[in-house]
Design an enzyme around this catalytic site. Sequence first.
Site, PDB file in Angstrom:
ATOM      1  CE  LYS A 170      52.154  85.075  22.059  1.00 19.35           C
ATOM      2  NZ  LYS A 170      53.028  86.200  21.854  1.00 19.35           N
TER       3      LYS A 170
ATOM      4  CE  LYS B 281      54.048  82.707  28.964  1.00 18.48           C
ATOM      5  NZ  LYS B 281      54.897  83.500  28.187  1.00 18.48           N
TER       6      LYS B 281
ATOM      7  CE  LYS C  36      52.293  91.871  29.423  1.00 16.56           C
ATOM      8  NZ  LYS C  36      53.140  92.529  28.461  1.00 16.56           N
TER       9      LYS C  36
HETATM   10  P1  TYM Z   1      57.000  89.629  27.358  1.00 20.10           P
HETATM   11  O1  TYM Z   1      56.560  91.008  27.095  1.00 20.10           O
HETATM   12  O2  TYM Z   1      56.062  88.502  27.125  1.00 20.10           O
HETATM   13  O3  TYM Z   1      57.486  89.505  28.867  1.00 20.10           O
HETATM   14  C1  TYM Z   1      58.410  90.428  29.434  1.00 20.10           C
HETATM   15  C2  TYM Z   1      59.357  89.676  30.360  1.00 20.10           C
HETATM   16  O4  TYM Z   1      58.625  89.037  31.405  1.00 20.10           O
HETATM   17  C3  TYM Z   1      58.984  87.649  31.463  1.00 20.10           C
HETATM   18  N1  TYM Z   1      57.795  86.866  31.859  1.00 20.10           N
HETATM   19  C4  TYM Z   1      57.799  85.952  32.844  1.00 20.10           C
HETATM   20  N2  TYM Z   1      58.776  85.536  33.666  1.00 20.10           N
HETATM   21  C5  TYM Z   1      58.444  84.584  34.581  1.00 20.10           C
HETATM   22  N3  TYM Z   1      57.186  84.051  34.687  1.00 20.10           N
HETATM   23  C6  TYM Z   1      56.183  84.450  33.871  1.00 20.10           C
HETATM   24  N4  TYM Z   1      54.957  83.929  34.007  1.00 20.10           N
HETATM   25  C7  TYM Z   1      56.470  85.446  32.890  1.00 20.10           C
HETATM   26  N5  TYM Z   1      55.714  86.061  31.930  1.00 20.10           N
HETATM   27  C8  TYM Z   1      56.558  86.927  31.311  1.00 20.10           C
HETATM   28  C9  TYM Z   1      59.413  87.307  30.039  1.00 20.10           C
HETATM   29  O5  TYM Z   1      60.256  86.158  30.024  1.00 20.10           O
HETATM   30  C10 TYM Z   1      60.136  88.570  29.633  1.00 20.10           C
HETATM   31  O6  TYM Z   1      61.489  88.545  30.115  1.00 20.10           O
HETATM   32  N6  TYM Z   1      59.839  88.460  23.405  1.00 20.10           N
HETATM   33  C11 TYM Z   1      59.824  89.164  24.663  1.00 20.10           C
HETATM   34  C12 TYM Z   1      60.139  90.642  24.526  1.00 20.10           C
HETATM   35  C13 TYM Z   1      61.403  90.969  23.785  1.00 20.10           C
HETATM   36  C14 TYM Z   1      62.721  90.825  24.286  1.00 20.10           C
HETATM   37  C15 TYM Z   1      63.571  91.313  23.242  1.00 20.10           C
HETATM   38  C16 TYM Z   1      63.246  90.330  25.474  1.00 20.10           C
HETATM   39  C17 TYM Z   1      61.486  91.504  22.538  1.00 20.10           C
HETATM   40  N7  TYM Z   1      62.790  91.719  22.219  1.00 20.10           N
HETATM   41  C18 TYM Z   1      64.956  91.301  23.391  1.00 20.10           C
HETATM   42  C19 TYM Z   1      64.634  90.329  25.615  1.00 20.10           C
HETATM   43  C20 TYM Z   1      65.474  90.811  24.575  1.00 20.10           C
HETATM   44  C21 TYM Z   1      58.427  89.053  25.256  1.00 20.10           C
HETATM   45  O7  TYM Z   1      57.468  88.833  24.578  1.00 20.10           O
HETATM   46  O8  TYM Z   1      58.377  89.342  26.591  1.00 20.10           O
END
Ligand code: TYM
Length: 333
Positions: free
Chosen positions: A114, A197, A200
């Site tokens: 990032k 991947k 957003k």
């Molecule tokens: P975030 O908001 O980036 O994404 C939310 C969920 O979507 C999944 N994801 C994907 N899965 C497959 N292919 C993709 N291209 C893809 N893009 C996103 C992510 O793996 C995620 O499951 N750090 C986390 C949020 C978080 C969290 C937590 C998750 C904060 N605290 C505690 C689990 C437990 C995040 O930024 O997800």
Amino acid sequence: MNKKKLVFSGVQPTGNLHLGNYLGALKNFVKLQDEAECIYCVVDLHAITVFQDPSDLKNNILETTAGFLATGLDYKKSIIFNQSSVSGHAELGWILNCVSKVGWLNRMTQFKDKVGKDKEKASVGLYIYPNLMAADILLYKSTHVPVGADQKQHLELCRDIAQKFNADFKKNLFPIPEPLIQKEMSRVMSLRDGMAKMSKSDESNYSRIDLKDSADEIIKKVKKAKSDSSSIPDNLKVLSEKPEALNLINIYTSLSDRSFDQTINEFKGKDYSHLKNKLSELLVEVICPVGKEIKKLLEDKSFLEKILREGTEKAKVIAERNLKEIKNVVGFF
Ligand code: TYM
């Protein structure tokens, strides 16, 4: 220790939810709510590790909540709330900052990816973000965490932190949480680059399918998606050399709830244009109703706020009980 299955996961309210969020995470969230106690969190404290316009943030919190409901989460079965409303996340986050190690954080590839060369300008919050993620999970003594493959390293860190906390304080307080990563669709890739991947933050709208896309937009994006000029092969080995083509096959497989072999048998020897037509039809059938429901739910913001308030009350009960125990173990009054 409580041995019951307790599921926790979070999604950042930083913009439109996309197909990667849906196939990698949300679809699994919905399945799990019939098997276990589930807590799903709109992680707004995580969102501000990168500056967010305050009014956009408020809208995005509600939109992510609408996304949860529109993909099938039932607020009567699962606890749905936003992270900043339960202060225990930040409190445990601080305690875990003091358990986790700088060396562990330095290994986090997502932070490095990032910030790139601009490490000095990144917020401290972005650097310690994985500790807060561990706090989210451990605050509820969660046992299972459904996520996409991009979160695997953060989950491993959470397990290390839980183990170290239990060892430092000689108390088996935290269960060691298990990641639940979908085998078939753990990483949905960009439609423009099969090695990146779907995300957003990708500048190109053509790289992803947003859950709010219209049928026309979906059809256009799939038409423009990179694939291959030869016909569809009959085996994974050849497909693996063409990551964009493999991605389209994987998306079709996951969306249609088929096996990889079933999809290959249907399409082998045919042109990618044929697969793209079928994929567009399927996406329109599955994603458009979700997008419409998100838009409908957003017309009644007070309803979404009420869901978050009710979820917050339920989350607080568990969080406050656990935090009291955690603080006592640490040595606080
Ligand atoms: P975030 O908001 O980036 O994404 C939310 C969920 O979507 C999944 N994801 C994907 N899965 C497959 N292919 C993709 N291209 C893809 N893009 C996103 C992510 O793996 C995620 O499951 N750090 C986390 C949020 C978080 C969290 C937590 C998750 C904060 N605290 C505690 C689990 C437990 C995040 O930024 O997800």
